[in-house]
Design a protein around this motif. Structure first.
Motif, PDB file in Angstrom:
ATOM      1  N   ALA A  59       9.874   3.290   4.968  1.00  0.00           N
ATOM      2  CA  ALA A  59       9.247   4.123   4.717  1.00  0.00           C
ATOM      3  C   ALA A  59      10.420   5.033   3.624  1.00  0.00           C
ATOM      4  CB  ALA A  59      10.760   5.277   6.044  1.00  0.00           C
ATOM      5  N   GLU A  60       9.300   6.006   2.796  1.00  0.00           N
ATOM      6  CA  GLU A  60       9.927   6.539   1.737  1.00  0.00           C
ATOM      7  C   GLU A  60      10.758   8.147   2.175  1.00  0.00           C
ATOM      8  OE1 GLU A  60       6.767   6.108  -1.589  1.00  0.00           O
ATOM      9  OE2 GLU A  60       5.086   6.412  -0.615  1.00  0.00           O
ATOM     10  N   GLY A  61      11.199   8.503   0.549  1.00  0.00           N
ATOM     11  CA  GLY A  61      11.077   9.880   1.665  1.00  0.00           C
ATOM     12  C   GLY A  61      12.830   9.767   2.502  1.00  0.00           C
ATOM     13  N   ILE A  72       1.190  -1.027  -0.029  1.00  0.00           N
ATOM     14  CA  ILE A  72      -0.526   0.382   0.091  1.00  0.00           C
ATOM     15  C   ILE A  72       1.009   0.960   0.169  1.00  0.00           C
ATOM     16  CG2 ILE A  72      -1.899   1.470   1.364  1.00  0.00           C
ATOM     17  CD1 ILE A  72      -2.990  -1.770  -0.333  1.00  0.00           C
ATOM     18  N   ASP A  73       0.748   2.082  -0.988  1.00  0.00           N
ATOM     19  CA  ASP A  73       1.350   2.970  -1.107  1.00  0.00           C
ATOM     20  C   ASP A  73       0.987   4.477  -0.953  1.00  0.00           C
ATOM     21  OD1 ASP A  73       3.720   4.856  -2.408  1.00  0.00           O
ATOM     22  OD2 ASP A  73       2.746   4.903  -4.639  1.00  0.00           O
ATOM     23  N   ASP A  74       1.899   5.654   0.107  1.00  0.00           N
ATOM     24  CA  ASP A  74       1.085   6.146  -0.334  1.00  0.00           C
ATOM     25  C   ASP A  74       0.776   6.331   1.534  1.00  0.00           C
ATOM     26  OD1 ASP A  74       3.112   7.726  -1.677  1.00  0.00           O
ATOM     27  OD2 ASP A  74       1.015   7.961  -2.709  1.00  0.00           O
ATOM     28  N   PHE A  75       1.240   5.180   2.991  1.00  0.00           N
ATOM     29  CA  PHE A  75      -0.055   4.869   3.465  1.00  0.00           C
ATOM     30  C   PHE A  75      -0.088   5.881   4.353  1.00  0.00           C
ATOM     31  CE2 PHE A  75      -1.253   2.997   7.733  1.00  0.00           C
ATOM     32  CZ  PHE A  75      -2.121   2.160   6.770  1.00  0.00           C
TER      33      PHE A  75
END
Ligand code: C2E
Ligand code: MG
Ligand code: MG
Ligand code: MG
Length: 285
Positions: free
Chosen positions: A236-238, A179-182
């Motif tokens: 964790a993104e970014g 699930i992206d941008d959770f």
């Protein structure tokens, strides 16, 4: 005077709107030829496993270079492709490229990694999605095990009953689902216990100020704990700094993706990165 200002700013606003929609129309029309004119390419952003400092995978991100207008951001053209329906064809092209690329990497003896692709709402909700993408992967001669499907909460929850069945079917085929941008979605979380989702990608908006913002710290901590209770992993993104990594490690987040580890790379750069990380000479702390 105030009245005049108001009218001027209205006129300015109206003009901006018109320019905006003119550009949208032009881009939307140009998208129709982008595939046949070979204007797309993929970049790959490496993902790092924090427990053993190895590369675990990469996210494939689409790039569009228009001969006249130059590079156009996916944040701008993906919504247009979604509106005009081209995203289905484009999405299938992305998967085909990724699968063929993986086949090539395997034949070059590069380390086996999982590559994630983004699936938009329209593509996800089309008939026979699972058969269609299984066929693409099969034709390329690679295993679904090495392909991860990223969906946003909005996509997953648009029609939860149907989405749940599709996610389970993808998982049965061997695909990973994340699930992206959770955390940014307008979401009920009950789907998490019912759907065969493997990983939560914590949105970069929560990571940005995580070193100083106690609200973001609370949210990220809660997401990681919940994921673990439900036997899912987190990425964790970014992630851009060492301090962010320290916090994430402390909380048990398994993986990171972000400029700290690497920016998205064109194929040749990515291959070099893969080779270098395989020999374990990457940034280790
Ligand atoms: P996303 O799937 O959430 O992808 C992550 C975005 O964050 C990428 O932007 C990536 O370049 C950027 N990013 C990665 N690390 C960092 C960092 O450390 N700091 C900052 N500030 N940004 C970072 P990008 O490539 O511009 O893509 C934007 C969005 O466009 C993607 O968000 C995704 O929703 C969409 N997109 C991209 N490629 C595709 C595609 O092939 N299909 C579909 N349906 N959507 C795509
Ligand atoms: Mg993504
Ligand atoms: Mg994301
Ligand atoms: Mg996004």
């Amino acid at each position: 005077r105030a009245k005049q200002d108001g009218r001027n700013s209205f006129r300015f606003f109206a003009q901006e709107m018109q320019e905006h929609s003119l550009r949208s129309l032009q881009l939307s029309a140009a998208l129709k030829d982008a595939l046949i004119n070979d204007q797309f390419h993929l970049v790959y952003q490496p993902q790092l496993n924090l427990t053993d400092n190895t590369i675990v995978g990469a996210e494939a991100l689409l790039r569009w270079d228009h001969p006249e207008w130059g590079a156009i951001s996916p944040a701008e053209f993906i919504p247009l492709a979604e509106q005009n329906g081209l995203i289905v064809k484009i999405g299938e092209w992305v998967l085909q490229q990724v699968a063929r690329q993986q086949k090539q990497w395997l034949s070059k003896d590069l380390p086996e990694i999982i590559v994630a692709i983004n699936i938009s709402a329209l593509q996800f909700h089309q008939q026979n999605l699972v058969e269609r993408i299984s066929k693409i992967v099969e034709e390329a001669g690679v295993s679904p095990d090495n392909i991860e499907i990223e969906l946003t909460e909005a996509v997953a929850l648009k029609d939860p009953e149907v989405a749940g069945k599709t996610i389970d079917a993808l998982s049965q085929q061997g695909f990973k689902v994340s699930i992206d941008d959770f955390g940014t979605g307008y979401s009920s979380m009950s789907y998490l216990k019912r759907f065969a989702v493997h990983k939560l990608k914590i949105d970069q908006s929560f990571i940005k100020d995580i070193v100083t913002d106690i609200d973001d710290q609370a949210i990220v901590t809660a997401i990681i704990q919940m994921a673990h209770s439900l036997h899912k992993t987190t990425i964790a993104e970014g992630v851009e700094t060492q301090e962010q990594i320290e916090f994430l490690k402390l909380k048990g987040c398994e993986e990171i993706q972000g400029y700290w580890y690497s920016r998205p790379l064109v194929t040749e750069q990515f291959e070099a990165f893969l080779l270098a990380s395989n020999s374990k000479t990457t940034k280790i702390n």
